[in-house]
Design a protein around this motif. Structure first.
Motif, PDB file in Angstrom:
ATOM      1  N   TYR A 144     -11.411 -12.754  12.607  1.00  0.00           N
ATOM      2  CA  TYR A 144      -9.971 -12.642  12.404  1.00  0.00           C
ATOM      3  C   TYR A 144      -9.689 -11.476  11.468  1.00  0.00           C
ATOM      4  O   TYR A 144     -10.363 -11.313  10.446  1.00  0.00           O
ATOM      5  N   ARG A 145      -8.749 -10.655  11.835  1.00  0.00           N
ATOM      6  CA  ARG A 145      -8.323  -9.498  11.057  1.00  0.00           C
ATOM      7  C   ARG A 145      -9.491  -8.585  10.682  1.00  0.00           C
ATOM      8  O   ARG A 145      -9.526  -8.022   9.586  1.00  0.00           O
ATOM      9  N   GLY A 146     -10.456  -8.467  11.579  1.00  0.00           N
ATOM     10  CA  GLY A 146     -11.557  -7.544  11.358  1.00  0.00           C
ATOM     11  C   GLY A 146     -12.700  -8.098  10.553  1.00  0.00           C
ATOM     12  O   GLY A 146     -13.664  -7.377  10.269  1.00  0.00           O
ATOM     13  N   PHE A 147     -12.656  -9.382  10.202  1.00  0.00           N
ATOM     14  CA  PHE A 147     -13.700  -9.997   9.386  1.00  0.00           C
ATOM     15  C   PHE A 147     -14.211 -11.253  10.085  1.00  0.00           C
ATOM     16  O   PHE A 147     -13.593 -11.773  11.013  1.00  0.00           O
ATOM     17  N   ASN A 148     -15.342 -11.741   9.624  1.00  0.00           N
ATOM     18  CA  ASN A 148     -15.904 -12.964  10.203  1.00  0.00           C
ATOM     19  C   ASN A 148     -16.776 -13.658   9.167  1.00  0.00           C
ATOM     20  O   ASN A 148     -16.868 -13.227   8.007  1.00  0.00           O
ATOM     21  N   GLY A 149     -17.426 -14.743   9.598  1.00  0.00           N
ATOM     22  CA  GLY A 149     -18.321 -15.472   8.702  1.00  0.00           C
ATOM     23  C   GLY A 149     -17.600 -15.999   7.481  1.00  0.00           C
ATOM     24  O   GLY A 149     -16.496 -16.557   7.548  1.00  0.00           O
ATOM     25  N   ALA A 150     -18.221 -15.808   6.318  1.00  0.00           N
ATOM     26  CA  ALA A 150     -17.665 -16.340   5.073  1.00  0.00           C
ATOM     27  C   ALA A 150     -16.382 -15.645   4.659  1.00  0.00           C
ATOM     28  O   ALA A 150     -15.678 -16.135   3.764  1.00  0.00           O
ATOM     29  N   GLN A 151     -16.044 -14.516   5.287  1.00  0.00           N
ATOM     30  CA  GLN A 151     -14.804 -13.819   4.939  1.00  0.00           C
ATOM     31  C   GLN A 151     -13.570 -14.492   5.556  1.00  0.00           C
ATOM     32  O   GLN A 151     -12.443 -14.074   5.297  1.00  0.00           O
ATOM     33  N   ILE A 152     -13.780 -15.520   6.378  1.00  0.00           N
ATOM     34  CA  ILE A 152     -12.686 -16.340   6.901  1.00  0.00           C
ATOM     35  C   ILE A 152     -12.867 -17.748   6.343  1.00  0.00           C
ATOM     36  O   ILE A 152     -13.854 -18.419   6.630  1.00  0.00           O
ATOM     37  N   GLY A 153     -11.946 -18.188   5.528  1.00  0.00           N
ATOM     38  CA  GLY A 153     -12.043 -19.531   4.968  1.00  0.00           C
ATOM     39  C   GLY A 153     -11.746 -20.584   6.023  1.00  0.00           C
ATOM     40  O   GLY A 153     -10.776 -20.460   6.775  1.00  0.00           O
ATOM     41  N   GLN A 154     -12.586 -21.615   6.080  1.00  0.00           N
ATOM     42  CA  GLN A 154     -12.328 -22.751   6.967  1.00  0.00           C
ATOM     43  C   GLN A 154     -12.309 -24.005   6.111  1.00  0.00           C
ATOM     44  O   GLN A 154     -13.316 -24.369   5.508  1.00  0.00           O
ATOM     45  N   LEU A 155     -11.138 -24.631   6.067  1.00  0.00           N
ATOM     46  CA  LEU A 155     -10.904 -25.753   5.178  1.00  0.00           C
ATOM     47  C   LEU A 155     -10.636 -27.016   5.974  1.00  0.00           C
ATOM     48  O   LEU A 155     -10.117 -26.969   7.094  1.00  0.00           O
ATOM     49  N   PHE A 156     -10.972 -28.130   5.376  1.00  0.00           N
ATOM     50  CA  PHE A 156     -10.654 -29.432   5.934  1.00  0.00           C
ATOM     51  C   PHE A 156      -9.697 -30.119   4.957  1.00  0.00           C
ATOM     52  O   PHE A 156     -10.081 -30.446   3.834  1.00  0.00           O
ATOM     53  N   ASN A 157      -8.440 -30.245   5.389  1.00  0.00           N
ATOM     54  CA  ASN A 157      -7.409 -30.829   4.518  1.00  0.00           C
ATOM     55  C   ASN A 157      -7.338 -30.096   3.188  1.00  0.00           C
ATOM     56  O   ASN A 157      -7.211 -30.702   2.131  1.00  0.00           O
ATOM     57  N   GLY A 158      -7.435 -28.770   3.251  1.00  0.00           N
ATOM     58  CA  GLY A 158      -7.312 -27.940   2.066  1.00  0.00           C
ATOM     59  C   GLY A 158      -8.556 -27.832   1.218  1.00  0.00           C
ATOM     60  O   GLY A 158      -8.511 -27.253   0.136  1.00  0.00           O
TER      61      GLY A 158
END
Length: 718
Positions: free
Chosen positions: A107-121
């Motif tokens: 997303y937006r030219g980045f991947n992996g740890a550079q995209i935060g994936q949260l569960f209920n914040g």
């Protein structure tokens, strides 16, 4: 333009006026799973609160950032099967789930740890935790574009996805269920119930239970998957001021002989190709395995001091265990007649996260201007231990037209006892503040600041090497929102991010963090959100530029390791719109364009430093687009079509290999049998396109998307 915008934002951020004229409401501790009315289930709702974009209960129109949501009604309309399908419906997101990467998102030219994936914040800071599972227990998926460390802590320079679970609701009692069946013996059974437990005076209690069971033989040979997902919540209104929600989730998943990709034909250069005749071959061993068992516990307490001030405390606990046992790498010989199999891998990941977050929101006045504030403190401990065993040597060479896959223990050395490899502990203490200021009736200033103190410890058990590192991160944002009219808003924002080295600390080695400081990012974004044609249509537009320094990228020469790149810049545009063309016909879609390239990056190739300046990162599509058409043939009949386009991606940092673009199409038909029951049929990948959703960089293997399939389902709601 970007420089002028930045200077304006910095000047505004020094203002002493911090205000808002709307009182905050109690942070919602309930989520309704009842489907929206048809008009609510279509298009973009700019006036609905999106909690993942701010702690100030801002809706999309009020937030100086790109925020979007796939809510429950949208997920049902699009026929999503897991939360990653829902994420792919959001502008610019390209997500997949190749083994070894868990939940991969670009997303937006980045991947992996550079995209935060949260569960209920809550961010688990581990990619494997975001492996997609059934969507039934989830209420919605929310997306915040650009650096979001100010909201969710370190990391997330590209943006954050938040997967939000259904919770007990005060609205009304309900009972719902779903049964579906599709190609490859793929089926789902699911049920959900929301019930008020008592009536009358005194404390009131509401409970919700959701459970789904899925199974598939998979479109790749011998790839059987089954999973069960349970969510339970109990909402207790103690009195008019105090409420408490207890939420519990449990997941079990098992996949036999996981598919690690299809080897590409030689030579490995230019446009990469596969043998379509053997595209469903599974080169893993017969008893390859992936398993995961996870549990969540959340205790959420809301207390309303008065109409202007509320408190919330969230305690959370997570426990996850994942097991891998596979033969993972496959390579054609020069004549493309045989495939060599190598890289045996056995590993267990044990992870536990415990934390507590305290938040205070207050609506008041400051220097005569209405002012809304959010303050908070958070502490978490994230611990993980892995038990690795890997042998990179070749195992055998097979004829792709027919072979015996063998057993895992046939691989010499893979019967060794399980031993600890690496243990990590990440303690994070945070303090944060947000504010919205109504500078004028139409102009608002939104600012945020966050401080994270990160204490990290890693132990390499085999060598008994230990390392303890500490970092301090300050991140924030300053944005302006101007209501040009009641239907049109303009915004601009400057935001920053910070992330420890190594990509993901939970799995970082001593070498990845020993000599590196924080990676930093900054973004300038401008955009607009508006309704048009008397409210029949809604749209959002955003343009941004993100600069990221000292990012971690996967090594193209050493598998399962990362390298530090000097700097990357991503410049892009995102557009999303929905329009009721007629009372019966809805059109909705989004398109995103991004130019991502390295400004400074000297890659180590065979011991030689090679500049990658001007090159594009791996697995980053330049363009992603979605389109949906829905037509109400009659009050109880609905038909629709959809299309998704993803442009070509590079398979190496030298940009000498690439994977072609693809477009997949779908059709659906839905019929309401009565007021409570609907029957649907959905055809996916209408043209039976053969395409790669992901390319393994170190293995150079396609991760193929699903072939054409037909799904029939019945769903009911009372």
């Amino acid at each position: 333009m970007f420089r002028m915008t930045t200077l304006a934002l910095l000047a505004c951020s020094t203002s002493l006026a911090w205000a808002q004229d709307d009182a905050l409401t109690l942070p919602a501790s309930t989520v309704s799973a009842v489907a929206a009315e048809p008009d609510e289930a279509t298009g973009i709702n700019l006036d609905k609160t999106i909690e993942s974009g701010s702690r100030l209960n801002l809706n999309a129109r009020e937030n100086p950032a790109s925020v979007s949501v796939a809510d429950r009604a949208t997920m049902e309309r699009l026929g999503v099967r897991n939360f990653q399908d829902a994420a792919n419906a959001l502008p610019g997101v390209n997500a997949s789930a190749p083994p070894g990467w868990g939940g991969y998102v670009a997303y937006r030219g980045f991947n992996g740890a550079q995209i935060g994936q949260l569960f209920n914040g809550i961010n688990l800071q581990y990619g494997g935790s975001a492996r997609p599972v059934g969507a039934w227990i989830y209420d919605r998926v929310e997306l915040l574009g650009g650096p979001s460390s100010f909201l969710n802590g370190s990391g997330a320079v590209g943006g954050s996805l938040n997967y939000i679970t259904k919770l007990a609701s005060r609205d009304k009692d309900s009972l719902e269920g779903r049964v579906s069946y599709s190609r490859y013996d793929t089926w789902e059974t699911a049920i959900g119930v929301n019930q008020a437990l008592n009536e009358g005076d005194g404390p009131r209690h509401y409970a919700r239970l959701d459970y789904s069971r899925t199974h598939t033989n998979g479109y790749i040979d011998r790839q059987e998957n089954q999973a069960g997902n349970l969510a339970f919540s109990l909402l207790s209104d103690i009195n008019d001021q105090l409420s408490h929600t207890l939420a519990i989730e449990y997941l079990e998943e098992q996949e036999d002989s996981p598919y690690w990709g299809s080897p590409v034909l030689q030579p490995l250069s230019g446009k990469l190709r596969i043998d379509k005749h053997n595209r469903f071959n599974n080169y893993n061993v017969e008893d390859g395995r992936y398993e995961q068992r996870t549990r969540w516990l959340r205790s959420i307490t809301d207390y309303r001091l008065d109409d202007a001030t509320q408190l919330r405390n969230t305690f959370y606990h997570y426990k996850g265990q994942r097991d891998y046992r596979n033969l993972e790498r496959y390579r054609y010989n020069a004549a493309n007649t045989e495939v060599t199999r190598s890289a045996a891998y056995r590993q267990r990941h044990d992870q536990e996260v415990n934390g507590d977050r305290f938040e205070l929101t207050h609506a008041g006045d400051l220097f005569g201007l209405a002012s809304d504030w959010a303050f908070g403190l958070e502490y978490s401990r994230n611990q993980q231990t892995n038990y690795p065993l890997s042998i990179s040597a070749n195992f055998d060479t097979v004829d792709p037209n027919g072979f015996n896959p063998g057993e895992f223990l046939d691989i010499p050395g893979m019967d060794a006892p399980r031993t600890k490899g690496r243990s990590t502990r990440t303690d994070t203490a945070s303090a944060f503040v947000e504010n919205r200021t109504r500078l004028t009736e139409r102009l608002a200033l939104i600012t945020a600041l966050r401080y994270d103190h990160i204490d990290f410890e890693v132990v390499e058990h085999a060598t008994r090497v230990e390392l303890d590192r500490r970092w301090d991160a300050f991140t924030g944002r300053a944005g302006l929102v101007y209501d040009l009219t009641d239907a049109i808003s303009l915004y601009t924002q400057y935001s920053t991010s910070a992330e420890p080295p190594g990509g993901t600390l939970t799995s970082a080695s001593v070498a990845q963090v020993a000599d590196f400081d924080l990676s930093t990012g900054r973004q300038v974004e401008v955009g607009s959100k508006f309704d048009f044609l008397d409210g029949r249509g809604s749209a959002t537009a955003a343009a941004y530029r993100i600069v990221r320094k000292n990012i971690s990228v996967p090594s193209s020469s050493v598998p399962n390791t990362t390298e530090q790149a000097g700097q990357q810049t991503s410049t892009g545009v995102e557009l999303a719109a929905s329009l009721k063309i007629t009372p019966q016909l809805l059109a909705a879609g989004n398109v995103a364009w991004v130019r991502a390239e390295y400004d400074e990056f000297n890659e180590n190739v065979g011991g030689v430093a090679v500049s990658r300046k001007g090159k594009n990162p791996v697995n980053i599509p330049e363009r992603v687009a979605n389109l949906w058409l829905t037509y109400d043939v009659a009050p109880d009949w609905q038909v629709g079509a959809d299309a998704r386009y993803v442009s070509s991606v590079y398979a190496n940092t030298a940009n000498t290999m690439w994977v072609p673009s693809y477009t997949v199409y779908g059709l659906f038909l839905k019929h309401d049998l009565d007021a409570h029951t609907e029957l649907s049929a959905r055809l996916r990948n209408l043209t039976d396109e053969t395409y790669a959703r992901f390319i393994h960089q170190s293995n150079t293997q396609y991760y193929l998307g699903e072939p054409r399939s037909l799904e029939v389902a019945v769903q009911w709601r009372y």
